[in-house]
Design an enzyme around this catalytic site. Structure first.
Site, PDB file in Angstrom:
ATOM      1  N   SER A   8       2.078   5.070  -2.364  1.00 32.10           N
ATOM      2  CA  SER A   8       2.338   5.579  -3.711  1.00 32.10           C
ATOM      3  C   SER A   8       3.414   4.779  -4.436  1.00 32.10           C
ATOM      4  O   SER A   8       3.310   4.552  -5.651  1.00 32.10           O
ATOM      5  CB  SER A   8       2.732   7.057  -3.638  1.00 32.10           C
ATOM      6  OG  SER A   8       3.905   7.233  -2.847  1.00 32.10           O
ATOM      7  N   THR A   9       4.444   4.335  -3.732  1.00 37.80           N
ATOM      8  CA  THR A   9       5.502   3.563  -4.379  1.00 37.80           C
ATOM      9  C   THR A   9       5.019   2.158  -4.712  1.00 37.80           C
ATOM     10  O   THR A   9       5.250   1.653  -5.817  1.00 37.80           O
ATOM     11  CB  THR A   9       6.751   3.498  -3.486  1.00 37.80           C
ATOM     12  OG1 THR A   9       7.118   4.818  -3.080  1.00 37.80           O
ATOM     13  CG2 THR A   9       7.921   2.877  -4.227  1.00 37.80           C
TER      14      THR A   9
ATOM     15  N   GLU B   4      -0.257  -4.821   6.463  1.00 37.03           N
ATOM     16  CA  GLU B   4       1.047  -4.922   5.807  1.00 37.03           C
ATOM     17  C   GLU B   4       1.962  -5.875   6.567  1.00 37.03           C
ATOM     18  O   GLU B   4       2.665  -6.694   5.961  1.00 37.03           O
ATOM     19  CB  GLU B   4       1.695  -3.540   5.707  1.00 37.03           C
ATOM     20  CG  GLU B   4       1.059  -2.635   4.669  1.00 37.03           C
ATOM     21  CD  GLU B   4       1.647  -1.237   4.676  1.00 37.03           C
ATOM     22  OE1 GLU B   4       1.708  -0.629   3.590  1.00 37.03           O
ATOM     23  OE2 GLU B   4       2.033  -0.751   5.754  1.00 37.03           O
TER      24      GLU B   4
ATOM     25  N   GLY C 113       2.817   4.996   7.222  1.00 39.34           N
ATOM     26  CA  GLY C 113       2.443   6.346   6.834  1.00 39.34           C
ATOM     27  C   GLY C 113       1.080   6.418   6.178  1.00 39.34           C
ATOM     28  O   GLY C 113       0.383   7.428   6.277  1.00 39.34           O
TER      29      GLY C 113
ATOM     30  N   PHE D 293       0.847  -1.191   0.000  1.00 38.74           N
ATOM     31  CA  PHE D 293       0.000   0.000   0.000  1.00 38.74           C
ATOM     32  C   PHE D 293       0.881   1.239   0.000  1.00 38.74           C
ATOM     33  O   PHE D 293       1.937   1.264   0.633  1.00 38.74           O
ATOM     34  CB  PHE D 293      -0.903   0.004   1.230  1.00 38.74           C
ATOM     35  CG  PHE D 293      -1.873   1.149   1.276  1.00 38.74           C
ATOM     36  CD1 PHE D 293      -2.792   1.334   0.257  1.00 38.74           C
ATOM     37  CD2 PHE D 293      -1.868   2.046   2.329  1.00 38.74           C
ATOM     38  CE1 PHE D 293      -3.694   2.388   0.292  1.00 38.74           C
ATOM     39  CE2 PHE D 293      -2.766   3.101   2.386  1.00 38.74           C
ATOM     40  CZ  PHE D 293      -3.685   3.274   1.361  1.00 38.74           C
TER      41      PHE D 293
ATOM     42  N   ALA E 151       8.236   1.721   2.119  1.00 41.41           N
ATOM     43  CA  ALA E 151       8.582   1.977   3.518  1.00 41.41           C
ATOM     44  C   ALA E 151       8.762   3.475   3.703  1.00 41.41           C
ATOM     45  O   ALA E 151       9.058   4.203   2.752  1.00 41.41           O
ATOM     46  CB  ALA E 151       9.849   1.233   3.918  1.00 41.41           C
ATOM     47  N   ASP E 152       8.577   3.917   4.928  1.00 34.67           N
ATOM     48  CA  ASP E 152       8.759   5.329   5.250  1.00 34.67           C
ATOM     49  C   ASP E 152      10.189   5.639   5.667  1.00 34.67           C
ATOM     50  O   ASP E 152      10.668   6.759   5.479  1.00 34.67           O
ATOM     51  CB  ASP E 152       7.787   5.734   6.361  1.00 34.67           C
ATOM     52  CG  ASP E 152       6.343   5.512   5.961  1.00 34.67           C
ATOM     53  OD1 ASP E 152       5.937   6.057   4.918  1.00 34.67           O
ATOM     54  OD2 ASP E 152       5.627   4.773   6.658  1.00 34.67           O
TER      55      ASP E 152
END
Length: 239
Positions: free
Chosen positions: A33-34, A110, A103, A31, A90-91
Site C-alpha cells: 500500500s505504501t 522484492e 507482508g 509492492f 517495509a513491515d
C-alpha cells in the site's frame, strides 16, 4: 498536536522518496500500500513531463498491473544492467536499517530487485519503526509445498510459533511463484544477519523476509513530517 492519518503519512514518505527520481532512470517499483503511493506519484510526474525515458521494474505482478494501468513503461531484471533506484515499503525497520518485508508475499522478487539496485529507498510511517526486528511483526518465509510442515516444525524448534498464511477464503496463500508463505513469530532478534544466513542455508526455504544491508535510504513520516535517514546515520540513531 498533529493527527495526520496513517494513509497521509504513507503518502508523505512516498513523496519524499519520489523526489529522488530523475529522467532516464530504471526504477524498481515496490509492492504494498505504501509503495503504491510512490508508483502513482511517479506516473503523475511522468505524465506531467517531469520524467522522460524512465522505465520501471515491478517487484510483483500486482505492481506490474498497477504500473500498466498508470502508463509507466516496464522492463525486467533480465533486460537491464542495474536498477538505479528502488522505492519500496517495509513491515518493520530497526535502527541499522535492517528490514522485515513480505507482508504482501512478494519478498523474493522484492529482494532480487533490491539486490540489483544502486540505491534502495524504503518508505514507511513511524509505526513501522522497531528497536529490534521481530518485535512487532512476524517474519515471512516463502517455502515450497514439499515438506512445508517439516520446515514449520524446524522453525518452531528454533523458538516461537509458525502459521501457514491463508487467503480470506481459507485456502493457502500463494506467491507469484506459486509457493507458500509461513509467518514465523520469532520474537525480537538479537542477530538478524546470523539468522538470515541460517535460513538461507535451510533447504525448503526459498527466501526469507530479512533484508540486511540493502536499504540505503529510509523516509519515515511521523507527526513532525518526514525524516530522511541514510546508512551513514546508523549507530547514531535509536527508536
Amino acid at each position: 498536536m498533529n493527527t495526520t492519518s496513517t494513509e497521509t503519512r504513507k503518502a508523505m514518505a512516498a513523496a519524499a522518496a519520489v523526489a529522488l527520481v530523475r529522467p532516464g532512470m530504471v526504477i524498481g517499483l515496490g509492492f504494498g500500500s505504501t509503495a503504491a503511493y510512490a508508483t502513482r506519484m511517479i506516473a503523475e510526474r511522468l505524465h506531467q513531463g517531469d520524467l522522460n525515458d524512465i522505465v520501471g521494474v515491478p517487484c510483483a505482478e500486482g505492481t506490474a498491473q498497477l504500473a500498466r494501468e498508470l502508463g509507466i513503461p516496464l522492463t525486467t531484471l533480465d533486460e537491464v544492467a542495474a536498477v538505479d533506484l528502488t522505492i519500496d515499503g517495509a513491515d518493520e525497520v530497526d535502527p541499522q536499517l535492517s528490514l522485515i518485508k513480505g507482508g504482501g508475499g512478494a519478498l523474493l522478487r522484492e529482494k532480487m530487485v533490491a539486490q540489483a539496485s544502486r540505491r534502495v529507498a524504503i518508505i514507511v510511517d513511524d509505526s513501522k519503526l522497531s528497536p529490534a526486528l521481530g518485535t512487532r511483526f512476524a517474519l515471512p518465509l516463502e517455502v515450497v509445498d514439499f515438506g512445508w510442515r517439516a520446515t514449520a516444525r524446524w522453525l518452531e524448534a528454533q523458538g516461537g510459533t509458525v502459521q501457514l498464511r491463508l487467503r480470506a477464503d481459507g485456502q493457502p496463500f500463494r506467491t507469484d511463484q506459486g509457493n507458500l508463505i509461513l509467518d514465523w513469530k520469532c520474537g525480537p532478534l538479537n542477530d538478524p544477519a546470523a539468522l538470515a544466513a541460517q535460513l538461507s542455508a535451510r533447504a525448503g526455504i526459498v527466501e526469507h523476509g530479512l533484508f540486511i544491508g540493502l536499504a540505503t535510504d529510509l523516509f519515515v513520516a511521523g507527526p513532525d513530517g518526514v525524516q530522511h535517514v541514510t546508512t551513514s546515520d546508523c549507530g547514531t540513531i535509536a527508536w
